[in-house]
Design a protein around this motif. Structure first.
Motif, mmCIF file in Angstrom:
data_model
loop_
_atom_site.group_PDB
_atom_site.id
_atom_site.type_symbol
_atom_site.label_atom_id
_atom_site.label_comp_id
_atom_site.label_asym_id
_atom_site.label_seq_id
_atom_site.Cartn_x
_atom_site.Cartn_y
_atom_site.Cartn_z
ATOM 1 N N LEU A 50 0.775 -1.195 -0.024
ATOM 2 C CA LEU A 50 0.028 -0.072 0.011
ATOM 3 C C LEU A 50 0.929 1.244 -0.054
ATOM 4 N N ILE A 51 1.838 1.208 0.714
ATOM 5 C CA ILE A 51 2.788 2.375 0.892
ATOM 6 C C ILE A 51 3.571 2.689 -0.496
ATOM 7 N N LEU A 52 4.078 1.655 -1.304
ATOM 8 C CA LEU A 52 4.394 1.663 -2.378
ATOM 9 C C LEU A 52 3.405 2.504 -3.549
ATOM 10 N N SER A 53 2.215 2.040 -3.351
ATOM 11 C CA SER A 53 1.161 2.648 -4.290
ATOM 12 C C SER A 53 1.057 4.144 -3.901
ATOM 13 N N PHE A 54 1.104 4.513 -2.635
ATOM 14 C CA PHE A 54 1.074 5.969 -2.009
ATOM 15 C C PHE A 54 1.938 6.683 -2.618
ATOM 16 N N LEU A 55 3.100 6.033 -2.420
ATOM 17 C CA LEU A 55 4.163 6.942 -3.148
ATOM 18 C C LEU A 55 4.316 6.898 -4.557
ATOM 19 N N GLY A 56 3.723 6.099 -5.197
ATOM 20 C CA GLY A 56 3.643 6.227 -6.664
ATOM 21 C C GLY A 56 2.648 7.150 -7.016
ATOM 22 N N GLY A 57 1.567 7.170 -6.017
ATOM 23 C CA GLY A 57 0.510 8.197 -6.478
ATOM 24 C C GLY A 57 0.866 9.799 -6.115
ATOM 25 N N ALA A 58 1.822 9.775 -5.111
ATOM 26 C CA ALA A 58 2.281 10.973 -4.872
ATOM 27 C C ALA A 58 3.040 11.669 -5.997
ATOM 28 N N ARG A 59 3.867 10.710 -6.546
ATOM 29 C CA ARG A 59 4.902 11.154 -7.816
ATOM 30 C C ARG A 59 3.853 11.599 -8.942
ATOM 31 N N TRP A 60 2.895 10.718 -9.114
ATOM 32 C CA TRP A 60 1.755 10.922 -10.171
ATOM 33 C C TRP A 60 1.193 12.191 -10.167
ATOM 34 N N LEU A 62 2.055 15.009 -8.525
ATOM 35 C CA LEU A 62 3.000 16.089 -8.832
ATOM 36 C C LEU A 62 3.438 16.033 -10.338
ATOM 37 N N ALA A 63 3.386 14.985 -10.772
ATOM 38 C CA ALA A 63 3.392 14.925 -12.442
ATOM 39 C C ALA A 63 2.516 15.731 -13.152
ATOM 40 N N VAL A 64 1.392 15.371 -12.717
ATOM 41 C CA VAL A 64 -0.017 15.575 -13.605
ATOM 42 C C VAL A 64 -0.285 16.935 -13.219
ATOM 43 N N ARG A 65 0.453 17.634 -12.139
ATOM 44 C CA ARG A 65 -0.159 18.982 -11.876
ATOM 45 C C ARG A 65 0.413 19.995 -13.343
ATOM 46 N N ASP A 66 1.396 19.669 -13.766
ATOM 47 C CA ASP A 66 1.738 20.573 -14.936
ATOM 48 C C ASP A 66 0.721 20.235 -16.031
ATOM 49 N N ALA A 67 0.411 21.347 -16.922
ATOM 50 C CA ALA A 67 -0.481 21.521 -18.111
ATOM 51 C C ALA A 67 0.078 20.541 -18.863
ATOM 52 N N ALA A 68 1.023 20.230 -19.442
ATOM 53 C CA ALA A 68 1.544 18.936 -20.266
ATOM 54 C C ALA A 68 2.475 18.117 -19.646
ATOM 55 N N PRO A 69 1.873 17.238 -18.884
ATOM 56 C CA PRO A 69 2.967 16.342 -17.942
ATOM 57 C C PRO A 69 3.843 15.539 -18.897
ATOM 58 N N ASP A 70 4.672 15.189 -18.317
ATOM 59 C CA ASP A 70 5.787 14.496 -18.992
ATOM 60 C C ASP A 70 5.144 12.982 -18.888
ATOM 61 N N GLY A 75 4.168 7.678 -16.451
ATOM 62 C CA GLY A 75 4.163 6.213 -16.502
ATOM 63 C C GLY A 75 5.082 5.633 -15.510
ATOM 64 N N LEU A 76 6.022 6.216 -15.282
ATOM 65 C CA LEU A 76 7.135 5.552 -14.084
ATOM 66 C C LEU A 76 6.450 5.865 -12.666
ATOM 67 N N ALA A 77 5.554 6.615 -12.622
ATOM 68 C CA ALA A 77 4.706 6.792 -11.302
ATOM 69 C C ALA A 77 3.935 5.584 -11.110
ATOM 70 N N MET A 78 3.352 4.889 -12.095
ATOM 71 C CA MET A 78 2.596 3.533 -11.743
ATOM 72 C C MET A 78 3.597 2.390 -11.396
ATOM 73 N N THR A 79 4.951 2.452 -11.418
ATOM 74 C CA THR A 79 5.819 1.644 -11.314
ATOM 75 C C THR A 79 5.462 0.903 -9.904
ATOM 76 N N PRO A 80 5.618 1.888 -8.880
ATOM 77 C CA PRO A 80 5.626 1.342 -7.408
ATOM 78 C C PRO A 80 4.324 0.476 -7.288
ATOM 79 N N THR A 81 3.357 1.091 -7.781
ATOM 80 C CA THR A 81 2.071 0.285 -7.349
ATOM 81 C C THR A 81 2.203 -1.093 -8.107
#
Length: 147
Positions: A50-60, A62-70, A75-81
């Motif tokens: 669950l914590i791995l999923s939480f950490l990935g979600g935090a990074r996701w 952070l990434a999607v707050r940009d108008a044009a996310p990388d 994709g990498l943010a899904m890796t911990p989950t």
């Protein structure tokens, strides 16, 4: 007056430290109630996933707050989950292996997090301490199961 930018906010620190407790469930159970060690270790493994999923979600997030996310970072943010899920599914019944594999996954995620840009200056220190606590608890729990 706000705290210095390099100081971990109190609420983040308190909840982070409290979040370490389940990682130490198996070692504590091994000392206080040895009959519960296996169950406590299984709970610690699930919690680590669950914590791995939480950490990935935090990074996701952070990434999607940009108008044009990388798209690579998204994709990498899904890796911990996915890693946590894979460990729990493909090593089902082998709790010691799960604890060690999840400890390794948390350590790898730590490496990604502490090298990240655009995070507060205190984040790397926080993640280092929390990761040491989590990985330490999982490894000690795995050692107890091998007895």
């Amino acid at each position: 007056m706000s705290p210095p930018a390099d100081r971990v906010p109190r609420a983040v620190l308190v909840y982070g430290v409290l979040g370490i407790i389940p990682f130490w469930a198996a070692p504590v159970a091994g000392l206080l109630a040895p009959a519960w060690t296996g169950l406590a270790a299984a709970i610690a493994a699930l919690y680590a996933g669950l914590i791995l999923s939480f950490l990935g979600g935090a990074r996701w997030g952070l990434a999607v707050r940009d108008a044009a996310p990388d798209p690579i970072v998204v994709g990498l943010a899904m890796t911990p989950t996915l890693a946590g899920l894979a460990v729990l599914v493909f090593t089902h019944g082998a709790v010691r292996v799960q604890l060690l594999a999840l400890a390794a996954a948390l350590a790898l995620n730590w490496g990604w997090d502490v090298s990240a840009r655009r995070l507060p200056p205190w984040y790397a220190r926080l993640r280092t301490g929390l990761t040491l606590g989590a990985v330490g608890g999982l490894c000690v729990g795995a050692l107890q199961l091998s007895r």
